[in-house]
Design a protein around this motif. Structure first.
Motif, PDB file in Angstrom:
ATOM      1  N   LEU A   9       0.825  -1.201   0.000  1.00  0.00           N
ATOM      2  CA  LEU A   9       0.000   0.000   0.000  1.00  0.00           C
ATOM      3  C   LEU A   9       0.861   1.254   0.000  1.00  0.00           C
ATOM      4  CD1 LEU A   9      -2.827  -1.035   2.495  1.00  0.00           C
ATOM      5  CD2 LEU A   9      -3.020  -0.738   0.023  1.00  0.00           C
ATOM      6  N   LEU A  12       2.149   1.753  -3.508  1.00  0.00           N
ATOM      7  CA  LEU A  12       1.110   2.213  -4.425  1.00  0.00           C
ATOM      8  C   LEU A  12       0.737   3.665  -4.169  1.00  0.00           C
ATOM      9  CD1 LEU A  12      -1.162  -0.947  -4.474  1.00  0.00           C
ATOM     10  CD2 LEU A  12       0.297  -0.113  -6.313  1.00  0.00           C
ATOM     11  N   THR A  16       1.221   6.752  -6.826  1.00  0.00           N
ATOM     12  CA  THR A  16       0.140   7.652  -7.226  1.00  0.00           C
ATOM     13  C   THR A  16       0.533   9.110  -7.040  1.00  0.00           C
ATOM     14  OG1 THR A  16      -1.498   5.993  -6.618  1.00  0.00           O
ATOM     15  CG2 THR A  16      -2.269   8.256  -6.829  1.00  0.00           C
ATOM     16  N   LYS A  31      10.117   5.045  -6.985  1.00  0.00           N
ATOM     17  CA  LYS A  31       8.991   4.113  -6.875  1.00  0.00           C
ATOM     18  C   LYS A  31       9.358   2.761  -7.477  1.00  0.00           C
ATOM     19  CE  LYS A  31       6.489   4.989 -11.181  1.00  0.00           C
ATOM     20  NZ  LYS A  31       5.269   5.462 -11.831  1.00  0.00           N
ATOM     21  N   LEU A  35       9.331  -0.814  -5.547  1.00  0.00           N
ATOM     22  CA  LEU A  35       8.541  -1.920  -6.078  1.00  0.00           C
ATOM     23  C   LEU A  35       9.418  -3.128  -6.367  1.00  0.00           C
ATOM     24  CD1 LEU A  35       5.904  -3.103  -7.153  1.00  0.00           C
ATOM     25  CD2 LEU A  35       6.354  -1.960  -9.327  1.00  0.00           C
ATOM     26  N   GLU A  59       4.064  -3.968 -11.432  1.00  0.00           N
ATOM     27  CA  GLU A  59       3.188  -2.899 -10.951  1.00  0.00           C
ATOM     28  C   GLU A  59       1.743  -3.382 -10.861  1.00  0.00           C
ATOM     29  OE1 GLU A  59       1.928   1.628 -12.269  1.00  0.00           O
ATOM     30  OE2 GLU A  59       3.921   0.870 -12.772  1.00  0.00           O
ATOM     31  N   GLU A  60       1.291  -4.102 -11.878  1.00  0.00           N
ATOM     32  CA  GLU A  60      -0.070  -4.630 -11.857  1.00  0.00           C
ATOM     33  C   GLU A  60      -0.218  -5.685 -10.761  1.00  0.00           C
ATOM     34  OE1 GLU A  60      -4.074  -5.053 -13.007  1.00  0.00           O
ATOM     35  OE2 GLU A  60      -2.570  -3.507 -13.419  1.00  0.00           O
ATOM     36  N   ALA A  62       1.415  -5.803  -7.893  1.00  0.00           N
ATOM     37  CA  ALA A  62       1.332  -5.108  -6.606  1.00  0.00           C
ATOM     38  C   ALA A  62      -0.054  -4.517  -6.398  1.00  0.00           C
ATOM     39  CB  ALA A  62       2.398  -4.017  -6.533  1.00  0.00           C
ATOM     40  N   LEU A  63      -0.625  -3.947  -7.462  1.00  0.00           N
ATOM     41  CA  LEU A  63      -1.963  -3.367  -7.369  1.00  0.00           C
ATOM     42  C   LEU A  63      -2.999  -4.430  -7.033  1.00  0.00           C
ATOM     43  CD1 LEU A  63      -3.970  -1.029  -7.778  1.00  0.00           C
ATOM     44  CD2 LEU A  63      -4.010  -1.620 -10.216  1.00  0.00           C
ATOM     45  N   GLN A  64      -2.978  -5.546  -7.754  1.00  0.00           N
ATOM     46  CA  GLN A  64      -3.965  -6.600  -7.526  1.00  0.00           C
ATOM     47  C   GLN A  64      -3.747  -7.291  -6.178  1.00  0.00           C
ATOM     48  OE1 GLN A  64      -6.566  -6.841  -9.238  1.00  0.00           O
ATOM     49  NE2 GLN A  64      -5.951  -5.584 -10.995  1.00  0.00           N
ATOM     50  N   SER A  66      -2.674  -5.855  -3.492  1.00  0.00           N
ATOM     51  CA  SER A  66      -3.167  -4.956  -2.445  1.00  0.00           C
ATOM     52  C   SER A  66      -4.683  -5.012  -2.310  1.00  0.00           C
ATOM     53  CB  SER A  66      -2.726  -3.518  -2.737  1.00  0.00           C
ATOM     54  OG  SER A  66      -3.416  -2.982  -3.855  1.00  0.00           O
ATOM     55  N   LYS A  67      -5.386  -5.371  -3.377  1.00  0.00           N
ATOM     56  CA  LYS A  67      -6.844  -5.447  -3.338  1.00  0.00           C
ATOM     57  C   LYS A  67      -7.337  -6.700  -2.615  1.00  0.00           C
ATOM     58  CE  LYS A  67      -7.693  -2.903  -7.658  1.00  0.00           C
ATOM     59  NZ  LYS A  67      -8.247  -3.008  -9.042  1.00  0.00           N
TER      60      LYS A  67
END
Length: 204
Positions: A9, A12, A16, A31, A35, A59-60, A62-64, A66-67
């Motif tokens: 988090l 991310l 952002t 960043k 990462l 990157e994708e 890490a995003l997924q 975190s969800k």
């Protein structure tokens, strides 16, 4: 896992906010370093010794992650703790339709018998327990659709002008997201039997 989620988090959030800073190139370097460090440390693999393929979009991922951190942790715990060579072919549900595993054995195919595919609802973790094959990996934006999306099967098929083939074997695994067109099952040096484990992680 809690510490991993906090780290992801933080990365991310930084990614952002960095986009709005004036010194963009320097921020992007920071960043990316954060990462890469998190990804390469590999605590998210839950002790699994197999290495991620270089084609994975970090990157994708890490995003997924975190969800749905618990879902991803359960997926990698399964891969680490189960005897993947002893499992009978079939489907194994870990969280119903949100997280399940397909175990399959098949003979790899000639190139003309394989196609690029992509999914919208799930990410794929693909791993060959034994054997070897080639997997084509290209950005979805560089393909054109040949069979429309089937919602029930969560799949559409594509063609691409160029192929980026990666070697798949027991020392590396792949993760494919909706923007990753992938062409599995293509023979390496010859048609041969393989055992593949595919973990389906719902992300949409």
């Amino acid at each position: 896992m809690k510490n991993q989620l906090v780290t992801v988090l933080a990365i991310l959030i930084f990614m952002t906010t960095a986009c709005t800073q004036s010194k963009k190139s320097g921020s992007e370097n920071i960043k990316n370093d954060e990462l890469n460090e998190w990804f390469e440390k590999g605590e998210w693999k839950e002790g699994w010794h197999v290495q991620p393929d270089e084609s994975i979009n970090q990157e994708e991922f890490a995003l997924q992650y975190s969800k749905h951190p618990q879902r991803w942790a359960k997926a990698f715990s399964f891969l680490n703790n189960e005897d993947l060579a002893a499992l009978s072919p079939g489907r194994y549900e870990l969280e119903g339709s949100d997280l399940f595993v397909n175990v399959d054995e098949y003979v790899t195919k000639n190139e003309e018998d394989t196609r690029f595919e992509a999914h919208r609802q799930y990410a794929d973790i693909q791993y060959l327990v034994f054997g070897e094959e080639k997997i084509g990996v290209v950005p979805l934006e560089n393909t054109f659709e040949v069979d429309p999306y089937d919602k029930d099967r969560d799949i559409a098929f594509f063609k691409a002008e160029q192929n980026n083939y990666r070697n798949a074997d027991s020392i590396r695994f792949f993760v494919f997201f909706p923007d990753d067109a992938h062409r599995p099952c293509f023979k390496a040096s010859k048609n041969s039997k393989v055992r593949k484990v595919v973990v389906k992680v719902r992300i949409n």
